[in-house]
Design an enzyme around this catalytic site. Structure first.
Site, PDB file in Angstrom:
ATOM      1  N   CYS A 262     111.184 -34.261 -53.520  1.00  0.00           N
ATOM      2  CA  CYS A 262     110.435 -33.012 -53.505  1.00  0.00           C
ATOM      3  C   CYS A 262     109.177 -33.243 -52.681  1.00  0.00           C
ATOM      4  O   CYS A 262     108.519 -34.278 -52.835  1.00  0.00           O
ATOM      5  CB  CYS A 262     110.077 -32.627 -54.938  1.00  0.00           C
ATOM      6  SG  CYS A 262     109.113 -31.110 -55.044  1.00  0.00           S
TER       7      CYS A 262
ATOM      8  N   HIS B 270     117.223 -26.469 -56.950  1.00  0.00           N
ATOM      9  CA  HIS B 270     115.926 -27.172 -56.971  1.00  0.00           C
ATOM     10  C   HIS B 270     114.786 -26.181 -56.684  1.00  0.00           C
ATOM     11  O   HIS B 270     113.783 -26.152 -57.402  1.00  0.00           O
ATOM     12  CB  HIS B 270     115.967 -28.301 -55.927  1.00  0.00           C
ATOM     13  CG  HIS B 270     114.683 -29.057 -55.782  1.00  0.00           C
ATOM     14  ND1 HIS B 270     114.576 -30.406 -56.059  1.00  0.00           N
ATOM     15  CD2 HIS B 270     113.448 -28.671 -55.365  1.00  0.00           C
ATOM     16  CE1 HIS B 270     113.320 -30.792 -55.843  1.00  0.00           C
ATOM     17  NE2 HIS B 270     112.622 -29.770 -55.407  1.00  0.00           N
ATOM     18  N   GLU B 271     114.957 -25.373 -55.661  1.00  0.00           N
ATOM     19  CA  GLU B 271     113.899 -24.414 -55.290  1.00  0.00           C
ATOM     20  C   GLU B 271     113.768 -23.307 -56.330  1.00  0.00           C
ATOM     21  O   GLU B 271     112.666 -22.882 -56.648  1.00  0.00           O
ATOM     22  CB  GLU B 271     114.171 -23.814 -53.906  1.00  0.00           C
ATOM     23  CG  GLU B 271     114.238 -24.820 -52.759  1.00  0.00           C
ATOM     24  CD  GLU B 271     113.090 -25.819 -52.733  1.00  0.00           C
ATOM     25  OE1 GLU B 271     111.956 -25.459 -53.114  1.00  0.00           O
ATOM     26  OE2 GLU B 271     113.325 -26.979 -52.363  1.00  0.00           O
TER      27      GLU B 271
ATOM     28  N   HIS C   5     111.579 -24.308 -59.127  1.00  0.00           N
ATOM     29  CA  HIS C   5     110.139 -24.248 -58.837  1.00  0.00           C
ATOM     30  C   HIS C   5     109.537 -22.911 -59.259  1.00  0.00           C
ATOM     31  O   HIS C   5     108.383 -22.839 -59.672  1.00  0.00           O
ATOM     32  CB  HIS C   5     109.880 -24.421 -57.327  1.00  0.00           C
ATOM     33  CG  HIS C   5     109.768 -25.853 -56.884  1.00  0.00           C
ATOM     34  ND1 HIS C   5     108.817 -26.712 -57.383  1.00  0.00           N
ATOM     35  CD2 HIS C   5     110.461 -26.563 -55.963  1.00  0.00           C
ATOM     36  CE1 HIS C   5     108.938 -27.902 -56.791  1.00  0.00           C
ATOM     37  NE2 HIS C   5     109.938 -27.839 -55.925  1.00  0.00           N
TER      38      HIS C   5
HETATM   39 ZN    ZN Z   1     110.617 -29.443 -54.791  1.00  0.00          ZN
END
Ligand code: ZN
Length: 182
Positions: free
Chosen positions: A110, A153-154, A157
């Protein structure tokens, strides 16, 4: 003229907050930021430019990593050597996912986490994601493998979740045999 982005570190509080839905039309500043995210991510994956501009290679960035508490992210995927697809997804929803789970053999990285974290991050092998582009047009993507991991993953966030939250603290390689390594 390319100017690299200031990406926030994992210690910043905004990275732990749930982001707000975007209301269209998007502001000029947000649209400009999206273009800069695309440029940054693309350049970071081209070795010569990543050295020239001192960029850590990465394929995705979410708005909170740039201090913006809004639900959008960008993924730049090198689908073939030197060829990139850009994905801008605003107000994303994961509308379906596979039963099969996968994980990245190298672990996940990341741009907000400047250290290696070992362990398995379970992800769906395939997902369908819907949302809008920066102009407010509906978009829908089916992703598999690496791209599916990047989207998840995004997406995390935007809910204040970092990849290592999904690694089992007592047993980082737990259930390794129940998932496919990619
Ligand atoms: Zn990330």
């Amino acid at each position: 003229m390319f100017k690299k982005l200031d990406i926030l570190d994992e210690k910043e509080k905004v990275l732990r907050e749930k982001c707000e839905d975007v209301v269209f039309p998007m502001s000029k500043d947000d649209k400009k930021l999206i273009q800069r995210m695309i440029d940054h991510l693309t350049n970071s994956q081209i070795e010569e430019l990543s050295i020239k501009y001192d960029l850590r290679p990465g394929m995705g960035l979410a708005a909170p990593q740039l201090g913006i508490n809004k639900r959008f992210f960008v993924v730049v995927h090198e689908y073939e050597e030197g060829k990139f697809n850009n994905y801008v997804i605003v107000n994303p929803k994961i509308v379906s996912y596979s039963e099969e789970l996968i994980y990245a053999s190298t672990g996940e990285g990341c741009l907000s986490v400047e250290r290696d974290v070992e362990g398995i991050v379970p992800r769906y092998a395939r997902i369908t994601i819907e949302g809008f582009d920066e102009h407010g047009n509906p978009v829908r993507f089916r992703a598999r493998e690496e791209l599916s991991i990047a989207f998840q993953h995004e997406y995390d966030h935007l809910d204040g979740i970092l990849f290592y939250d999904r690694i089992d603290k007592d047993d980082p390689f737990k259930d390794e045999d129940k998932m496919r390594m990619i």
